[in-house]
Design a protein around this motif. Sequence first.
Motif, PDB file in Angstrom:
ATOM      1  N   LEU A   1       0.822  -1.211   0.000  1.00 53.76           N
ATOM      2  CA  LEU A   1       0.000   0.000   0.000  1.00 53.76           C
ATOM      3  C   LEU A   1       0.858   1.263   0.000  1.00 53.76           C
ATOM      4  CD1 LEU A   1      -2.741   1.407   0.157  1.00 53.76           C
ATOM      5  CD2 LEU A   1      -2.658   1.120   2.658  1.00 53.76           C
ATOM      6  N   LEU A   2       1.966   1.250   0.728  1.00 51.16           N
ATOM      7  CA  LEU A   2       2.825   2.425   0.770  1.00 51.16           C
ATOM      8  C   LEU A   2       3.451   2.707  -0.594  1.00 51.16           C
ATOM      9  CD1 LEU A   2       4.673   2.018   4.177  1.00 51.16           C
ATOM     10  CD2 LEU A   2       3.091   3.827   3.543  1.00 51.16           C
ATOM     11  N   VAL A   3       3.957   1.670  -1.239  1.00 50.93           N
ATOM     12  CA  VAL A   3       4.568   1.852  -2.555  1.00 50.93           C
ATOM     13  C   VAL A   3       3.523   2.312  -3.561  1.00 50.93           C
ATOM     14  CG1 VAL A   3       5.687   0.665  -4.480  1.00 50.93           C
ATOM     15  CG2 VAL A   3       6.421   0.206  -2.145  1.00 50.93           C
ATOM     16  N   ALA A   4       2.354   1.671  -3.541  1.00 52.42           N
ATOM     17  CA  ALA A   4       1.295   2.045  -4.472  1.00 52.42           C
ATOM     18  C   ALA A   4       0.860   3.488  -4.258  1.00 52.42           C
ATOM     19  CB  ALA A   4       0.108   1.096  -4.306  1.00 52.42           C
ATOM     20  N   THR A   5       0.763   3.895  -2.998  1.00 52.19           N
ATOM     21  CA  THR A   5       0.354   5.269  -2.696  1.00 52.19           C
ATOM     22  C   THR A   5       1.417   6.260  -3.137  1.00 52.19           C
ATOM     23  OG1 THR A   5      -0.976   4.532  -0.813  1.00 52.19           O
ATOM     24  CG2 THR A   5      -0.322   6.840  -0.852  1.00 52.19           C
ATOM     25  N   ALA A   6       2.682   5.931  -2.904  1.00 49.72           N
ATOM     26  CA  ALA A   6       3.760   6.813  -3.331  1.00 49.72           C
ATOM     27  C   ALA A   6       3.737   7.003  -4.843  1.00 49.72           C
ATOM     28  CB  ALA A   6       5.103   6.252  -2.886  1.00 49.72           C
ATOM     29  N   MET A   7       3.485   5.924  -5.571  1.00 50.68           N
ATOM     30  CA  MET A   7       3.477   6.003  -7.026  1.00 50.68           C
ATOM     31  C   MET A   7       2.241   6.733  -7.552  1.00 50.68           C
ATOM     32  SD  MET A   7       4.917   2.185  -7.894  1.00 50.68           S
ATOM     33  CE  MET A   7       4.947   2.431  -9.675  1.00 50.68           C
ATOM     34  N   GLU A   8       1.114   6.572  -6.857  1.00 57.16           N
ATOM     35  CA  GLU A   8      -0.127   7.177  -7.325  1.00 57.16           C
ATOM     36  C   GLU A   8      -0.264   8.643  -6.916  1.00 57.16           C
ATOM     37  OE1 GLU A   8      -4.987   6.426  -7.119  1.00 57.16           O
ATOM     38  OE2 GLU A   8      -3.648   5.280  -5.820  1.00 57.16           O
ATOM     39  N   LEU A   9       0.156   8.957  -5.702  1.00 59.26           N
ATOM     40  CA  LEU A   9      -0.158  10.273  -5.146  1.00 59.26           C
ATOM     41  C   LEU A   9       1.045  11.174  -4.922  1.00 59.26           C
ATOM     42  CD1 LEU A   9      -2.832   9.260  -2.476  1.00 59.26           C
ATOM     43  CD2 LEU A   9      -3.201  10.030  -4.829  1.00 59.26           C
ATOM     44  N   ALA A  10       2.242  10.691  -5.265  1.00 56.49           N
ATOM     45  CA  ALA A  10       3.442  11.500  -5.032  1.00 56.49           C
ATOM     46  C   ALA A  10       3.307  12.859  -5.715  1.00 56.49           C
ATOM     47  CB  ALA A  10       4.671  10.779  -5.576  1.00 56.49           C
ATOM     48  N   GLY A  11       3.552  13.904  -4.957  1.00 62.55           N
ATOM     49  CA  GLY A  11       3.470  15.251  -5.488  1.00 62.55           C
ATOM     50  C   GLY A  11       2.065  15.811  -5.573  1.00 62.55           C
ATOM     51  N   GLN A  12       1.045  14.991  -5.234  1.00 58.29           N
ATOM     52  CA  GLN A  12      -0.335  15.439  -5.327  1.00 58.29           C
ATOM     53  C   GLN A  12      -1.013  15.555  -3.965  1.00 58.29           C
ATOM     54  OE1 GLN A  12      -2.563  12.923  -7.999  1.00 58.29           O
ATOM     55  NE2 GLN A  12      -0.788  12.607  -9.333  1.00 58.29           N
ATOM     56  N   ASP A  13      -0.567  14.746  -3.023  1.00 54.93           N
ATOM     57  CA  ASP A  13      -1.231  14.665  -1.725  1.00 54.93           C
ATOM     58  C   ASP A  13      -0.182  14.888  -0.637  1.00 54.93           C
ATOM     59  OD1 ASP A  13      -2.394  13.738   0.705  1.00 54.93           O
ATOM     60  OD2 ASP A  13      -3.836  12.551  -0.423  1.00 54.93           O
TER      61      ASP A  13
END
Length: 204
Positions: A115-127
């Motif tokens: 979940l952490l990796v997926a979130t970093a890839m999906e939301l990096a720079g946005q959230d």
Amino acid sequence: MSRQAPVQSPRGRPRSFDVEAAVERAMDVFWSRGYHATALPDLLRATKLSRGSLYAAFGDKHSLFLRALDRYIADAQTRMDVELAPRGEPVAGLRAYLAGYVERASGANGRRGCLLVATAMELAGQDAEAGRRIAGFFKTMEARLADALSRAEAAGRLADGVEPASAARILVCFVWGLRVVAKTAQTRITWQTTADALLDRFIR
């Protein structure tokens, strides 16, 4: 859920459901689908809450997501506390730590990913809030690994020329790279051999 079982009454009556269980169910949805692909109906079905109950308890989808991310991070930190316990033998702790990630990166768990990796890839720079949490966990992980490597150095187990902080950063990159590449469904033996080979470069 019927209105006869409200989440919270104006007079402060206790909630009629297990908040942590609801957070865990929501975490599973976000973990499987990703943040943007998770819709409110998905969360309502998973948590078995009404729209009003969910909003009363958590505020909105984003707030619930942050609670779920906090839960995931807390679980990961608990495992890290056990595997890299300061009173434990440091090299054994490092091997247990890497073996744990190999286990979670293998089979169905590996294909599901992190979940952490997926979130970093999906939301990096946005959230910003999600990014702060992920960066904080990575920093904590690096510090714990550096501490274990420093203890290995004090025990005469670190190879010549190895600097604990630099080695810790390499291990962090390996672990998170593993969680991504393992989604291609390589075998557990491959990942364990690779983890052992990397750690063997740092210890003696």
